[in-house]
Design a protein around this motif. Structure first.
Motif, PDB file in Angstrom:
ATOM      1  N   HIS A 230       0.951  -1.199  -0.018  1.00 32.11           N
ATOM      2  CA  HIS A 230      -0.053   0.047  -0.127  1.00 32.11           C
ATOM      3  C   HIS A 230       0.921   1.138   0.013  1.00 32.11           C
ATOM      4  O   HIS A 230       0.570   2.391  -0.619  1.00 32.11           O
ATOM      5  CB  HIS A 230      -0.967  -0.012   1.157  1.00 32.11           C
ATOM      6  N   PHE A 231       1.905   1.095   0.712  1.00 37.50           N
ATOM      7  CA  PHE A 231       3.079   2.333   0.635  1.00 37.50           C
ATOM      8  C   PHE A 231       3.229   2.635  -0.632  1.00 37.50           C
ATOM      9  O   PHE A 231       3.371   3.977  -1.346  1.00 37.50           O
ATOM     10  CB  PHE A 231       4.148   1.918   1.442  1.00 37.50           C
ATOM     11  N   GLY A 232       3.477   1.859  -1.543  1.00 32.64           N
ATOM     12  CA  GLY A 232       4.162   2.291  -3.069  1.00 32.64           C
ATOM     13  C   GLY A 232       3.009   2.765  -3.794  1.00 32.64           C
ATOM     14  O   GLY A 232       3.482   3.591  -4.611  1.00 32.64           O
ATOM     15  N   VAL A 233       1.841   2.375  -3.862  1.00 36.56           N
ATOM     16  CA  VAL A 233       0.872   2.533  -4.823  1.00 36.56           C
ATOM     17  C   VAL A 233      -0.172   3.936  -4.470  1.00 36.56           C
ATOM     18  O   VAL A 233      -0.809   4.295  -5.369  1.00 36.56           O
ATOM     19  CB  VAL A 233       0.144   1.085  -5.243  1.00 36.56           C
ATOM     20  N   VAL A 234      -0.253   3.823  -3.208  1.00 38.61           N
ATOM     21  CA  VAL A 234      -1.121   4.980  -2.776  1.00 38.61           C
ATOM     22  C   VAL A 234      -0.454   6.374  -2.643  1.00 38.61           C
ATOM     23  O   VAL A 234      -0.716   7.286  -3.129  1.00 38.61           O
ATOM     24  CB  VAL A 234      -1.942   4.768  -1.517  1.00 38.61           C
ATOM     25  N   GLY A 235       0.590   6.413  -1.749  1.00 45.01           N
ATOM     26  CA  GLY A 235       0.848   7.650  -1.182  1.00 45.01           C
ATOM     27  C   GLY A 235       1.617   8.435  -2.162  1.00 45.01           C
ATOM     28  O   GLY A 235       1.514   9.584  -2.233  1.00 45.01           O
ATOM     29  N   ALA A 236       2.322   7.846  -2.989  1.00 41.49           N
ATOM     30  CA  ALA A 236       2.835   8.656  -4.359  1.00 41.49           C
ATOM     31  C   ALA A 236       2.123   9.460  -5.066  1.00 41.49           C
ATOM     32  O   ALA A 236       2.123  10.640  -5.170  1.00 41.49           O
ATOM     33  CB  ALA A 236       3.935   7.949  -5.071  1.00 41.49           C
ATOM     34  N   TYR A 237       0.846   8.940  -5.329  1.00 45.03           N
ATOM     35  CA  TYR A 237       0.050   9.486  -6.217  1.00 45.03           C
ATOM     36  C   TYR A 237      -1.023  10.445  -5.184  1.00 45.03           C
ATOM     37  O   TYR A 237      -0.854  11.717  -5.729  1.00 45.03           O
ATOM     38  CB  TYR A 237      -0.922   8.435  -6.589  1.00 45.03           C
ATOM     39  N   VAL A 238      -1.288  10.193  -4.201  1.00 42.06           N
ATOM     40  CA  VAL A 238      -2.196  10.997  -3.286  1.00 42.06           C
ATOM     41  C   VAL A 238      -1.153  12.488  -2.935  1.00 42.06           C
ATOM     42  O   VAL A 238      -1.708  13.260  -2.919  1.00 42.06           O
ATOM     43  CB  VAL A 238      -2.640  10.295  -1.828  1.00 42.06           C
ATOM     44  N   GLY A 239       0.020  12.039  -2.600  1.00 43.60           N
ATOM     45  CA  GLY A 239       0.787  13.249  -2.006  1.00 43.60           C
ATOM     46  C   GLY A 239       1.187  14.156  -3.257  1.00 43.60           C
ATOM     47  O   GLY A 239       1.309  15.326  -2.956  1.00 43.60           O
ATOM     48  N   LEU A 365       5.233  11.705   3.520  1.00 47.73           N
ATOM     49  CA  LEU A 365       6.940  11.884   3.067  1.00 47.73           C
ATOM     50  C   LEU A 365       6.951  12.818   1.885  1.00 47.73           C
ATOM     51  O   LEU A 365       7.740  13.589   1.780  1.00 47.73           O
ATOM     52  CB  LEU A 365       7.493  10.641   3.080  1.00 47.73           C
ATOM     53  N   LEU A 366       6.351  12.261   0.812  1.00 52.28           N
ATOM     54  CA  LEU A 366       6.462  12.903  -0.464  1.00 52.28           C
ATOM     55  C   LEU A 366       6.020  14.503  -0.653  1.00 52.28           C
ATOM     56  O   LEU A 366       6.986  14.934  -0.961  1.00 52.28           O
ATOM     57  CB  LEU A 366       5.367  12.076  -1.684  1.00 52.28           C
ATOM     58  N   LEU A 397      11.139   5.614  -6.268  1.00 59.25           N
ATOM     59  CA  LEU A 397      11.388   4.718  -5.325  1.00 59.25           C
ATOM     60  C   LEU A 397      10.425   4.010  -4.261  1.00 59.25           C
ATOM     61  O   LEU A 397      10.508   2.760  -3.876  1.00 59.25           O
ATOM     62  CB  LEU A 397      12.522   5.604  -4.049  1.00 59.25           C
ATOM     63  N   PHE A 398       9.528   4.761  -4.004  1.00 60.99           N
ATOM     64  CA  PHE A 398       8.302   4.502  -3.316  1.00 60.99           C
ATOM     65  C   PHE A 398       7.511   3.343  -4.208  1.00 60.99           C
ATOM     66  O   PHE A 398       7.186   2.154  -3.512  1.00 60.99           O
ATOM     67  CB  PHE A 398       7.227   5.420  -3.414  1.00 60.99           C
TER      68      PHE A 398
END
Length: 419
Positions: A230-239, A365-366, A397-398
């Motif tokens: 979930h770390f890789g597919v959610v946060g980069a986009y949402v952030g 983080l992003l 990286l995420f």
């Protein structure tokens, strides 16, 4: 009368999802006014990144405690309070005259937002049987994407007409009304209809047993694989869409605010399609992991393309890239299908909270990392896109972490009842 056979369950479904729609919109809506806030409050890009991150930081930090509380005391009360807190926080944000007020408002909003997903998953588990649940979780994920979509062109047009302060105030007021609606639908009306719950039982455990449960869950490799997935597919986009997507379009491609938000909408359309389609494909194939691995690979390739074109891909390609990345975000509802498949229902709140923590830790983080990179590589003649180019290393990286997570997940074959 059983909740899962009552037609009232569809009223619950509509009410909860409408509230989720509005709450999800307030995760990314502040990204529409990034430049206005920087100008009005005289703050730097790093401060804006921190302002965006603080909401996701609070959201992330409360996911595990919320999972424990929801498993132990039930989800209804927390969801009602969460809607009210999000509404109040949004109204305070609209009235802020100092940057500290904005930070306080986003903390309130993040606290309220932290209640929605875990409790919504548990509420759907109460009111719908397993077959209905697996199909509806895709619609729930699509609703979150609709909330992000609401925070693009419609919200941008609303801001253009009313100004950003009245727009955010009215959105906060509407969320407070949703809190009252949830009280009627989740607490008052079921008692009047004498609806019973045959699935969900409060987990009345002692502190010692909770400590033992936490030790067992946190030592489970499957839990950490779900976290990374979930770390890789959610946060980069949402952030990214919550803080820098609109400024990216305006700075690198010289778009207007409306044009940039309309362009980002392509990614949200991908997310809308990704949630139900990924669930349908998984149920047809009888496996969640295999299609989810492919989705993670496509998401990683999408972010890598930004690096290959030095942060400035052709406009035509951007449509495809944002659609791919958005599709991956929408398909992230599969994470919770894996949770339901692997863990008993009386532990699903805690495990869902841990998995969701992974997704929104990256969203914390992003924005800050991106803001620091942009401050280090300020825009100027001949280097307009340099800051964004180096910034895109972070989502790459995420996404690699997310791909590793889904690869290490151990899956049970789906049973026939969810087809």
């Amino acid at each position: 009368m059983d909740k899962q056979t009552s037609s009232f369950r569809w009223v619950v479904f509509a009410s909860v999802l409408f509230t989720y729609l509005l709450m999800a919109s307030q995760r990314t809506a502040p990204g529409l006014i990034t430049d206005q806030v920087m100008r009005d409050f005289q703050v730097t890009a790093s401060t804006i990144g921190l302002l965006t991150s603080i909401q996701f930081f609070v959201y992330t930090g409360l996911q595990i405690p919320m999972g424990i509380l929801a498993d132990r005391y039930g989800p209804n009360f927390f969801l009602i309070v969460g809607a009210l807190l999000t509404g109040v926080g949004t109204m305070i944000y609209s009235l802020g005259t100092h940057e500290f007020v904005l930070f306080f408002a986003r903390i309130l909003t993040g606290t309220g937002d932290a209640t929605i997903w875990v409790n919504m998953v548990l509420i759907l588990g109460q009111w719908f049987n397993r077959k209905e649940f697996v199909r509806l979780i895709g619609l729930a994920g699509m609703t979150g994407s609709l909330g992000f979509l609401l925070a693009t062109v419609p919200f941008s047009a609303w801001i253009s007409v009313l100004g950003w302060r009245p727009t955010f105030f009215s959105a906060g007021l509407l969320l407070c009304l949703c809190g009252f609606l949830l009280y009627l639908v989740l607490l008052k009306k079921p008692k009047q209809l004498s609806l019973t719950d045959t699935v969900y039982v409060k987990n009345e455990t002692s502190r010692g047993k909770i400590r033992t449960l936490l030790q067992r869950i946190f030592s489970n490799r499957q839990v950490w694989a779900l976290f990374c997935c979930h770390f890789g597919v959610v946060g980069a986009y949402v952030g990214f869409i919550g803080s820098w997507a609109v400024p990216y379009g305006m700075t690198v491609y010289e778009m207007t605010r409306s044009e940039a938000s309309q362009f980002i909408m392509i990614g949200l359309i991908g997310a809308l399609i990704g949630a139900p389609l990924a669930s349908w494909i998984s149920s047809r194939l009888g496996t969640i992991k295999r299609p989810y691995v492919i989705i993670h690979i496509l998401t990683l390739l999408g972010w890598i393309c930004f690096l290959l074109f030095h942060g400035n891909p052709p406009v035509i390609m951007l449509y495809l890239l944002f659609f791919m990345i958005g599709f991956g975000f929408g398909a992230s509802a599969l994470t919770f299908a894996l949770v339901r498949q692997t863990f008993p229902i009386n532990e699903s709140g805690l495990v869902s909270g841990i998995a969701n923590t992974g997704g929104f830790l990256s969203a914390v983080l992003l924005p800050s990392i991106f803001g620091m990179v942009l401050d280090h590589f300020p825009s100027g003649v001949g280097n307009v896109g340099d800051g964004y180019y180096y910034g895109f290393i972070t989502p790459v990286l995420f996404s690699i972490i997310g791909l590793m997570g889904i690869i290490f997940i151990k899956e049970k074959r789906l049973v026939r009842e969810i087809e």
